[in-house]
Design a protein around this motif. Structure first.
Motif, PDB file in Angstrom:
ATOM      1  N   VAL A 107       0.842  -1.202   0.000  1.00 43.62           N
ATOM      2  CA  VAL A 107       0.000   0.000   0.000  1.00 43.62           C
ATOM      3  C   VAL A 107       0.875   1.249   0.000  1.00 43.62           C
ATOM      4  O   VAL A 107       0.605   2.213  -0.726  1.00 43.62           O
ATOM      5  N   ASN A 108       1.925   1.264   0.792  1.00 45.58           N
ATOM      6  CA  ASN A 108       2.833   2.415   0.812  1.00 45.58           C
ATOM      7  C   ASN A 108       3.485   2.630  -0.537  1.00 45.58           C
ATOM      8  O   ASN A 108       3.653   3.757  -0.992  1.00 45.58           O
ATOM      9  N   GLU A 109       3.851   1.550  -1.184  1.00 45.27           N
ATOM     10  CA  GLU A 109       4.444   1.636  -2.516  1.00 45.27           C
ATOM     11  C   GLU A 109       3.435   2.199  -3.520  1.00 45.27           C
ATOM     12  O   GLU A 109       3.767   3.052  -4.338  1.00 45.27           O
ATOM     13  N   LEU A 110       2.187   1.745  -3.430  1.00 44.72           N
ATOM     14  CA  LEU A 110       1.145   2.232  -4.330  1.00 44.72           C
ATOM     15  C   LEU A 110       0.792   3.690  -4.053  1.00 44.72           C
ATOM     16  O   LEU A 110       0.438   4.431  -4.974  1.00 44.72           O
ATOM     17  N   MET A 111       0.899   4.104  -2.802  1.00 49.41           N
ATOM     18  CA  MET A 111       0.605   5.498  -2.461  1.00 49.41           C
ATOM     19  C   MET A 111       1.564   6.452  -3.170  1.00 49.41           C
ATOM     20  O   MET A 111       1.189   7.569  -3.509  1.00 49.41           O
ATOM     21  N   ASP A 112       2.779   6.000  -3.406  1.00 46.53           N
ATOM     22  CA  ASP A 112       3.753   6.836  -4.108  1.00 46.53           C
ATOM     23  C   ASP A 112       3.334   7.110  -5.549  1.00 46.53           C
ATOM     24  O   ASP A 112       3.815   8.063  -6.158  1.00 46.53           O
ATOM     25  N   ALA A 153      -8.505   9.785  -3.636  1.00 44.23           N
ATOM     26  CA  ALA A 153      -7.253   9.103  -3.299  1.00 44.23           C
ATOM     27  C   ALA A 153      -7.528   7.667  -2.866  1.00 44.23           C
ATOM     28  O   ALA A 153      -6.841   6.738  -3.293  1.00 44.23           O
ATOM     29  N   ARG A 154      -8.534   7.486  -2.032  1.00 47.84           N
ATOM     30  CA  ARG A 154      -8.883   6.135  -1.586  1.00 47.84           C
ATOM     31  C   ARG A 154      -9.331   5.267  -2.755  1.00 47.84           C
ATOM     32  O   ARG A 154      -8.961   4.098  -2.861  1.00 47.84           O
ATOM     33  N   GLN A 155     -10.154   5.865  -3.626  1.00 48.25           N
ATOM     34  CA  GLN A 155     -10.652   5.127  -4.781  1.00 48.25           C
ATOM     35  C   GLN A 155      -9.505   4.730  -5.705  1.00 48.25           C
ATOM     36  O   GLN A 155      -9.423   3.581  -6.151  1.00 48.25           O
ATOM     37  N   LYS A 156      -8.606   5.646  -5.969  1.00 49.29           N
ATOM     38  CA  LYS A 156      -7.462   5.374  -6.848  1.00 49.29           C
ATOM     39  C   LYS A 156      -6.553   4.313  -6.224  1.00 49.29           C
ATOM     40  O   LYS A 156      -6.079   3.404  -6.911  1.00 49.29           O
ATOM     41  N   LEU A 157      -6.319   4.417  -4.920  1.00 49.27           N
ATOM     42  CA  LEU A 157      -5.480   3.442  -4.229  1.00 49.27           C
ATOM     43  C   LEU A 157      -6.110   2.046  -4.301  1.00 49.27           C
ATOM     44  O   LEU A 157      -5.421   1.061  -4.548  1.00 49.27           O
ATOM     45  N   ASN A 162      -6.108  -3.403  -6.432  1.00 47.58           N
ATOM     46  CA  ASN A 162      -6.808  -4.516  -7.085  1.00 47.58           C
ATOM     47  C   ASN A 162      -6.188  -4.874  -8.429  1.00 47.58           C
ATOM     48  O   ASN A 162      -6.224  -6.023  -8.849  1.00 47.58           O
ATOM     49  N   ARG A 163      -5.654  -3.890  -9.116  1.00 52.90           N
ATOM     50  CA  ARG A 163      -5.023  -4.122 -10.429  1.00 52.90           C
ATOM     51  C   ARG A 163      -3.729  -4.914 -10.280  1.00 52.90           C
ATOM     52  O   ARG A 163      -3.380  -5.707 -11.122  1.00 52.90           O
ATOM     53  N   LYS A 164      -3.010  -4.717  -9.187  1.00 50.53           N
ATOM     54  CA  LYS A 164      -1.700  -5.358  -9.000  1.00 50.53           C
ATOM     55  C   LYS A 164      -1.813  -6.749  -8.372  1.00 50.53           C
ATOM     56  O   LYS A 164      -0.819  -7.375  -8.120  1.00 50.53           O
ATOM     57  N   LYS A 165      -3.010  -7.205  -8.064  1.00 51.03           N
ATOM     58  CA  LYS A 165      -3.169  -8.518  -7.423  1.00 51.03           C
ATOM     59  C   LYS A 165      -2.753  -9.638  -8.311  1.00 51.03           C
ATOM     60  O   LYS A 165      -2.860  -9.758  -9.430  1.00 51.03           O
TER      61      LYS A 165
END
Length: 165
Positions: A107-112, A153-157, A162-165
């Motif tokens: 999640v931290n990586e995706l937040m970047d 931001a929450r929606q994009k995260l 879900n895309r990276k699963k």
């Protein structure tokens, strides 16, 4: 800039700086440290402060950035915590602990990957525990805009996760 000018232009905003720091960090000692660090950095760059038109906004931005740095440091410290069996408490599910750590790192990586404003608002809410009103005050957004940015931001995260699963 001499000491009296510095006091007039920077230290006059100490209380505002502390309120912002406390809204982000939710800890009195850490907030005082953040303000002190920001004031020290401003003192070191005092010769550049004469060109600033809005000293209060500049001081608030300095302390906000220092708080975000402190939150990032906390996060790094949490990520570096050992996960080997001997460091886990009795009764802790090892698989669950490892999965939680991995999810947090992901999640931290995706937040970047989020835009700067969304990332900042999400971190203030998640790590800083700030209310939407406090986020609006810190970022200079209206409450409605802060709420919308947080929602996006929450929606994009969620989409990225879900895309990276």
């Amino acid at each position: 800039m001499d000491l009296s000018s510095f006091k007039r232009l920077v230290l006059a905003h100490y209380r505002s700086m502390y309120r912002v720091a406390y809204a982000i960090l939710r800890d009195s000692d850490d907030s005082q440290d953040a303000v002190q660090d920001a004031v020290t950095r401003l003192w070191e760059k005092r010769h550049e402060l004469t060109d600033i038109s809005d000293h209060e906004a500049f001081c608030i931005t300095a302390v906000k950035r220092r708080c975000i740095d402190m939150l990032r440091q906390r996060q790094r410290t949490m990520e570096e915590m050992p996960t080997s069996l001997e460091h886990l408490e009795d009764g802790t599910d090892t698989a669950q602990a490892i999965e939680s750590r991995d999810t947090l790192a992901r999640v931290n990586e995706l937040m970047d990957a989020l835009p700067e404003q969304q990332r900042e608002v999400l971190r203030l809410r998640s790590w800083g525990g700030c209310s939407v009103q406090e986020i609006a005050e810190i970022t200079g957004l209206s409450c409605d805009n802060a709420r919308k940015v947080l929602s996006r931001a929450r929606q994009k995260l969620k989409e990225l996760y879900n895309r990276k699963k």
